[in-house]
Design a protein around this motif. Structure first.
Motif, PDB file in Angstrom:
ATOM      1  N   LEU A  12       0.806  -1.222   0.000  1.00 43.36           N
ATOM      2  CA  LEU A  12       0.000   0.000   0.000  1.00 43.36           C
ATOM      3  C   LEU A  12       0.844   1.279   0.000  1.00 43.36           C
ATOM      4  O   LEU A  12       0.355   2.334  -0.409  1.00 43.36           O
ATOM      5  CB  LEU A  12      -0.928   0.021   1.222  1.00 43.36           C
ATOM      6  CG  LEU A  12      -2.060  -1.016   1.244  1.00 43.36           C
ATOM      7  CD1 LEU A  12      -2.803  -0.949   2.570  1.00 43.36           C
ATOM      8  CD2 LEU A  12      -3.014  -0.799   0.082  1.00 43.36           C
ATOM      9  N   THR A  13       2.085   1.192   0.467  1.00 44.59           N
ATOM     10  CA  THR A  13       2.858   2.429   0.681  1.00 44.59           C
ATOM     11  C   THR A  13       4.119   2.579  -0.157  1.00 44.59           C
ATOM     12  O   THR A  13       4.581   3.700  -0.381  1.00 44.59           O
ATOM     13  CB  THR A  13       3.273   2.534   2.157  1.00 44.59           C
ATOM     14  OG1 THR A  13       4.065   1.378   2.515  1.00 44.59           O
ATOM     15  CG2 THR A  13       2.068   2.612   3.074  1.00 44.59           C
ATOM     16  N   LEU A  14       4.706   1.482  -0.661  1.00 42.09           N
ATOM     17  CA  LEU A  14       6.006   1.578  -1.329  1.00 42.09           C
ATOM     18  C   LEU A  14       5.970   1.786  -2.844  1.00 42.09           C
ATOM     19  O   LEU A  14       6.765   2.571  -3.367  1.00 42.09           O
ATOM     20  CB  LEU A  14       6.845   0.337  -0.999  1.00 42.09           C
ATOM     21  CG  LEU A  14       7.562   0.374   0.350  1.00 42.09           C
ATOM     22  CD1 LEU A  14       8.187  -0.982   0.664  1.00 42.09           C
ATOM     23  CD2 LEU A  14       8.625   1.458   0.375  1.00 42.09           C
ATOM     24  N   ARG A  56       2.752   5.700  -3.647  1.00 41.51           N
ATOM     25  CA  ARG A  56       3.682   5.757  -2.528  1.00 41.51           C
ATOM     26  C   ARG A  56       3.188   6.735  -1.459  1.00 41.51           C
ATOM     27  O   ARG A  56       2.656   7.792  -1.741  1.00 41.51           O
ATOM     28  CB  ARG A  56       5.067   6.173  -3.021  1.00 41.51           C
ATOM     29  CG  ARG A  56       6.126   6.240  -1.921  1.00 41.51           C
ATOM     30  CD  ARG A  56       7.492   6.445  -2.540  1.00 41.51           C
ATOM     31  NE  ARG A  56       7.864   5.298  -3.364  1.00 41.51           N
ATOM     32  CZ  ARG A  56       8.594   5.369  -4.472  1.00 41.51           C
ATOM     33  NH1 ARG A  56       8.999   6.551  -4.912  1.00 41.51           N
ATOM     34  NH2 ARG A  56       8.890   4.274  -5.151  1.00 41.51           N
ATOM     35  N   GLY A  57       3.422   6.373  -0.191  1.00 46.42           N
ATOM     36  CA  GLY A  57       2.995   7.196   0.922  1.00 46.42           C
ATOM     37  C   GLY A  57       1.695   6.670   1.521  1.00 46.42           C
ATOM     38  O   GLY A  57       1.245   5.566   1.203  1.00 46.42           O
ATOM     39  N   LEU A  58       1.104   7.480   2.374  1.00 41.30           N
ATOM     40  CA  LEU A  58      -0.119   7.078   3.061  1.00 41.30           C
ATOM     41  C   LEU A  58      -1.272   7.966   2.621  1.00 41.30           C
ATOM     42  O   LEU A  58      -1.200   9.191   2.724  1.00 41.30           O
ATOM     43  CB  LEU A  58       0.065   7.173   4.576  1.00 41.30           C
ATOM     44  CG  LEU A  58       1.111   6.238   5.206  1.00 41.30           C
ATOM     45  CD1 LEU A  58       1.302   6.570   6.671  1.00 41.30           C
ATOM     46  CD2 LEU A  58       0.686   4.786   5.036  1.00 41.30           C
ATOM     47  N   VAL A  94       6.058  10.273   1.515  1.00 40.67           N
ATOM     48  CA  VAL A  94       7.372   9.700   1.803  1.00 40.67           C
ATOM     49  C   VAL A  94       8.409  10.606   1.150  1.00 40.67           C
ATOM     50  O   VAL A  94       8.573  10.603  -0.072  1.00 40.67           O
ATOM     51  CB  VAL A  94       7.483   8.264   1.259  1.00 40.67           C
ATOM     52  CG1 VAL A  94       8.900   7.730   1.440  1.00 40.67           C
ATOM     53  CG2 VAL A  94       6.483   7.363   1.963  1.00 40.67           C
ATOM     54  N   LYS A  95       9.108  11.394   1.971  1.00 40.08           N
ATOM     55  CA  LYS A  95      10.062  12.372   1.449  1.00 40.08           C
ATOM     56  C   LYS A  95      11.411  11.744   1.119  1.00 40.08           C
ATOM     57  O   LYS A  95      12.089  12.171   0.207  1.00 40.08           O
ATOM     58  CB  LYS A  95      10.223  13.504   2.463  1.00 40.08           C
ATOM     59  CG  LYS A  95       8.923  14.239   2.765  1.00 40.08           C
ATOM     60  CD  LYS A  95       9.097  15.233   3.893  1.00 40.08           C
ATOM     61  CE  LYS A  95       7.767  15.894   4.258  1.00 40.08           C
ATOM     62  NZ  LYS A  95       7.895  16.805   5.428  1.00 40.08           N
ATOM     63  N   PHE A 111      12.877   5.357   4.049  1.00 38.47           N
ATOM     64  CA  PHE A 111      11.613   4.672   4.306  1.00 38.47           C
ATOM     65  C   PHE A 111      11.713   3.196   3.915  1.00 38.47           C
ATOM     66  O   PHE A 111      11.296   2.309   4.673  1.00 38.47           O
ATOM     67  CB  PHE A 111      10.495   5.360   3.522  1.00 38.47           C
ATOM     68  CG  PHE A 111       9.129   4.782   3.748  1.00 38.47           C
ATOM     69  CD1 PHE A 111       8.394   5.089   4.878  1.00 38.47           C
ATOM     70  CD2 PHE A 111       8.565   3.916   2.809  1.00 38.47           C
ATOM     71  CE1 PHE A 111       7.124   4.556   5.085  1.00 38.47           C
ATOM     72  CE2 PHE A 111       7.303   3.387   2.997  1.00 38.47           C
ATOM     73  CZ  PHE A 111       6.582   3.707   4.136  1.00 38.47           C
ATOM     74  N   ALA A 112      12.267   2.916   2.732  1.00 38.06           N
ATOM     75  CA  ALA A 112      12.332   1.546   2.232  1.00 38.06           C
ATOM     76  C   ALA A 112      13.238   0.673   3.089  1.00 38.06           C
ATOM     77  O   ALA A 112      12.911  -0.488   3.379  1.00 38.06           O
ATOM     78  CB  ALA A 112      12.816   1.550   0.786  1.00 38.06           C
TER      79      ALA A 112
END
Length: 325
Positions: A132-134, A139-141, A268-269, A274-275
């Protein structure tokens, strides 16, 4: 002066959380027996209290527009908690207060349900969160991610309650015991919230990056109540509940604590940062499940396996310091 004051609040908060966790061991045992729940299912209830630091700080971060602190806290707590809690449970099991002698075998034995009720569902939830996020298209929420993970948590909770049901037993509750348990949960939740609040202030005073502060300071200190609860529950003889509480807590963090960040939208900056952190969240989840399933002694953690989890965390720190940051 402010820094000293917030450190004092931090110490007092840890004490309050420690006292609160003391009140949970016996009520947990009684509730589990009364409802015919397995120890692993009982851990899911404790997680609602022990996950309050992550849920609280992420909600506050979302409201105040400081989502990076919440995002760092979410990832960091799901990384450091596994080696810390398993180590605490292992040490506490060697001094089980219900035994007159120390166990002969240097292992942390858990029941088979720890794998099927807790570990495997947690791995699946981590994989879903990554999906869901990568990927770059989404990407992100986003709010939809939050609602999906919110629903997933209650599916997880339902399967924990209704699987591996046992015979219900009659137990006696007295008013003072109930009041002590309620006070314990409140103290644990309040202490956890103040730990997070004090940590946020310390990060601000020291001028540390919000994301890094969340990853290393807020997340590290927010698991203190869980560590206290693990020690007391394990020493009371509920080793499976103590050991699987970390997975129940991480499940709540990856779902309920993700919810407020997703509702406000969190970008996701730093994709690499993050990864890498998500990779180690998944690695700890997989190693935890693999040790229970395929370890030298199934359904247990030997000393070297506990130390292996600690070693993986040291590798994580090395990667973060020398590669990512």
């Amino acid at each position: 002066m402010q820094l000293i004051l917030w450190f004092a609040v931090l110490i007092a908060s840890v004490w309050a959380a420690d006292w609160g966790s003391d009140q949970l061991a016996e009520p947990l045992s009684k509730l589990r027996k009364q409802k015919g729940l397995s120890e692993a299912a009982g851990a899911a209830f404790v997680a609602l209290a022990t996950a309050s630091p992550e849920i609280g700080t992420n909600t506050a971060s979302a409201i105040r527009g400081l989502s990076d602190i919440g995002l760092g806290n979410l990832l960091g707590s799901n990384i450091i908690s596994v080696p810390i809690i398993v180590t605490v449970a292992y040490l506490a099991s060697k001094t089980d207060s219900t035994q007159n002698t120390k166990p002969e075998e240097p292992t942390l034995q858990v029941k088979r349900e720890a794998l099927t009720v807790q570990a495997i569902p947690y791995v699946a939830i981590v994989v879903l969160a990554a999906i869901l996020t990568l990927p770059s298209p989404w990407r992100g929420l986003q709010p939809i991610d939050g609602w999906i993970m919110f629903a997933v948590y209650f599916i997880y909770l339902a399967q924990a309650i209704f699987r591996k049901r046992q015979t219900e037993e009659n137990v006696n509750w007295n008013q003072s015991e109930i009041l002590a348990a309620v006070a314990g949960v409140l103290a644990l939740a309040l202490g956890a919230y103040l730990i997070v609040t004090a940590t946020e202030q310390i990060v601000s005073i020291l001028g540390i990056s919000e994301l890094i502060g969340g990853l290393f300071i807020t997340s590290s200190l927010s698991i203190a109540p869980e560590a206290f609860a693990t020690w007391n529950v394990a020493r009371s003889g509920q080793v499976t509940a103590a050991t699987t509480s970390v997975i129940a807590d991480n499940t709540a963090t990856m779902t309920l604590a993700l919810f407020p960040l997703a509702l406000v939208g969190t970008a996701v900056k730093d994709v690499r940062l993050f990864a890498v952190n998500f990779l180690f969240v998944a690695l700890f989840a997989i190693v935890y499940a693999a040790v229970i399933k395929w370890g030298k002694k199934p359904n247990s953690f030997e000393l070297w396996e506990v130390l292996a989890l600690v070693a993986i965390y040291l590798v994580y720190l090395a990667v973060m310091i020398f590669v990512v940051l």
